[in-house]
Structure formats: C-alpha cells, structure tokens
Design a protein around this motif. Sequence first.
Motif, PDB file in Angstrom:
ATOM      1  N   ASN A   1      61.121 -24.664  -0.505  1.00  0.00           N
ATOM      2  CA  ASN A   1      61.453 -24.866   0.906  1.00  0.00           C
ATOM      3  C   ASN A   1      60.708 -23.858   1.770  1.00  0.00           C
ATOM      4  O   ASN A   1      60.473 -22.718   1.350  1.00  0.00           O
ATOM      5  N   HIS A   2      60.377 -24.268   2.984  1.00  0.00           N
ATOM      6  CA  HIS A   2      59.602 -23.370   3.847  1.00  0.00           C
ATOM      7  C   HIS A   2      59.627 -23.856   5.286  1.00  0.00           C
ATOM      8  O   HIS A   2      59.919 -25.017   5.567  1.00  0.00           O
ATOM      9  N   VAL A   3      59.288 -22.925   6.182  1.00  0.00           N
ATOM     10  CA  VAL A   3      59.016 -23.255   7.585  1.00  0.00           C
ATOM     11  C   VAL A   3      57.649 -22.655   7.885  1.00  0.00           C
ATOM     12  O   VAL A   3      57.452 -21.438   7.759  1.00  0.00           O
ATOM     13  N   THR A   4      56.704 -23.501   8.273  1.00  0.00           N
ATOM     14  CA  THR A   4      55.318 -23.077   8.445  1.00  0.00           C
ATOM     15  C   THR A   4      54.718 -23.760   9.663  1.00  0.00           C
ATOM     16  O   THR A   4      54.980 -24.936   9.910  1.00  0.00           O
ATOM     17  N   ALA A   5      53.910 -23.025  10.405  1.00  0.00           N
ATOM     18  CA  ALA A   5      53.203 -23.600  11.553  1.00  0.00           C
ATOM     19  C   ALA A   5      51.733 -23.256  11.495  1.00  0.00           C
ATOM     20  O   ALA A   5      51.367 -22.105  11.233  1.00  0.00           O
TER      21      ALA A   5
ATOM     22  N   LYS B   1      60.544 -27.790   5.964  1.00  0.00           N
ATOM     23  CA  LYS B   1      60.959 -28.490   4.737  1.00  0.00           C
ATOM     24  C   LYS B   1      62.174 -27.757   4.188  1.00  0.00           C
ATOM     25  O   LYS B   1      62.058 -26.711   3.546  1.00  0.00           O
ATOM     26  N   LEU B   2      63.352 -28.315   4.451  1.00  0.00           N
ATOM     27  CA  LEU B   2      64.589 -27.591   4.172  1.00  0.00           C
ATOM     28  C   LEU B   2      65.634 -28.488   3.519  1.00  0.00           C
ATOM     29  O   LEU B   2      66.800 -28.524   3.913  1.00  0.00           O
ATOM     30  N   SER B   3      65.203 -29.233   2.515  1.00  0.00           N
ATOM     31  CA  SER B   3      66.099 -30.103   1.726  1.00  0.00           C
ATOM     32  C   SER B   3      66.736 -31.198   2.569  1.00  0.00           C
ATOM     33  O   SER B   3      67.887 -31.588   2.331  1.00  0.00           O
TER      34      SER B   3
END
Length: 211
Positions: A102-106, A170-172
């Motif tokens: 899972n990740h948060v990316t910009a 992307k967090l399930s």
Amino acid sequence: MRHTPHYLLHDHDEIRRLVRENPWVTIVSHTADRGIVASHYAFLLDEAASTGDEIVLVGHVGRPDEQAHELGRHEVLLIVQGAHGYISPSWYAEGDIIPTWNHVTAHLYGTPEILTDEQNLKALAELTDHFEQHVVNPRGLHLDPEYSRRVALGTVGVRVRVTRFDARAKLSQNKAPEVVERIIDELEGDGPYNHPGLAREMRRHHDARDS
C-alpha cells in the motif's frame, strides 16, 4: 505509474497535504547531456501561491546539480512519496494468498523557475525555520546573515509550478470493510510490518470514503 483508475488521486488539497507531510522529494530530469538524472532534496509547498488548482513547490539543489538537471530548460518530475508498506495476505480472508504494497504517491510535473540569489536565501531561511520550529532551541540563518549568505551561494533555488500530476492512493480499496479494519489493526500493532503512519492514512481515506 500503472494506470489503476480506482486508486487515482484527483483532489488538489490531498496533493498539497501530501507535499506538506512529505517534503523529501526526488527530482528526475531527462537531460540532453546525461540522459536520466535523479536527485533528492527537501521542498516546501508555497502556501501563498498554492490556491485553487495551483500547486507550487519551492526548494533548492546543491551546485552543480542545477547543471546536471539542466534546470529551467525543460520539464522535470518531482516524486513525492507518502506512507507506504507491505500488506501481508495473512491479514486477509482465509484462502487469500497474494500480498501487496500500500502507498500514497504523487508524480508532479513542471518546468523549474530559477530563483535569484536573494530569493534563494529567503527560501533557505524559510526552509530552516519550518523544521527548526519544532525543536527546543531553534537556530536559523538570521543568527549569522553573512555566513548564511556565503553558504547559500553553493545552492540554486527553484520554484516549480505544477502543470500536471499523476497520483495514487492505493490503500486496500478492493477489500471488504472488515478486512480493511484488520489490516489497520495489524499496521497499528507491534508485528514485523507495523506502520502507524500507513494505518492513519488508510483510516483517513476509508473514513472519508464512507462518510
């Protein structure tokens, strides 16, 4: 990044929050002389300029990275990486065996504007003050202006007005609510893949989606 429509992040406020909370940025340039060049520096959000749909970052590079990146001559990519971590399938329903990350990316794109020496010195002072405000006995460039000015000459300040971005959270989202809760519980726990920051990001995202 891989095109995954259900993970796309469109909200400009969320991108601004991601930059505020994750100021260590990767700069990537496709240059004429060196090919692909990547460096890592701290960038802050220009709060005054970042309103509405505008996202503006201010930072610096150490000389001679401005030449290596050919800054100001073409578009660059700024990668902002938020919370991320391994998600074990042991946290899923019985029979589900495929893990994920899972990740948060910009990915932020724009052509850098080179700052003047005075603008760069001001930006460096603000960068230092931004982080020093959290320590007991903060120090700043104002304590020795002449020395700070000499040191600043070894850097090049840049302002990047983001013209487009590609971001993912992307967090399930593809998991049932009870599985999401179990993942968050594991991330908040004391296991080998615990990650309270990622747990907070997941809870924030799912709470907002469910409200």
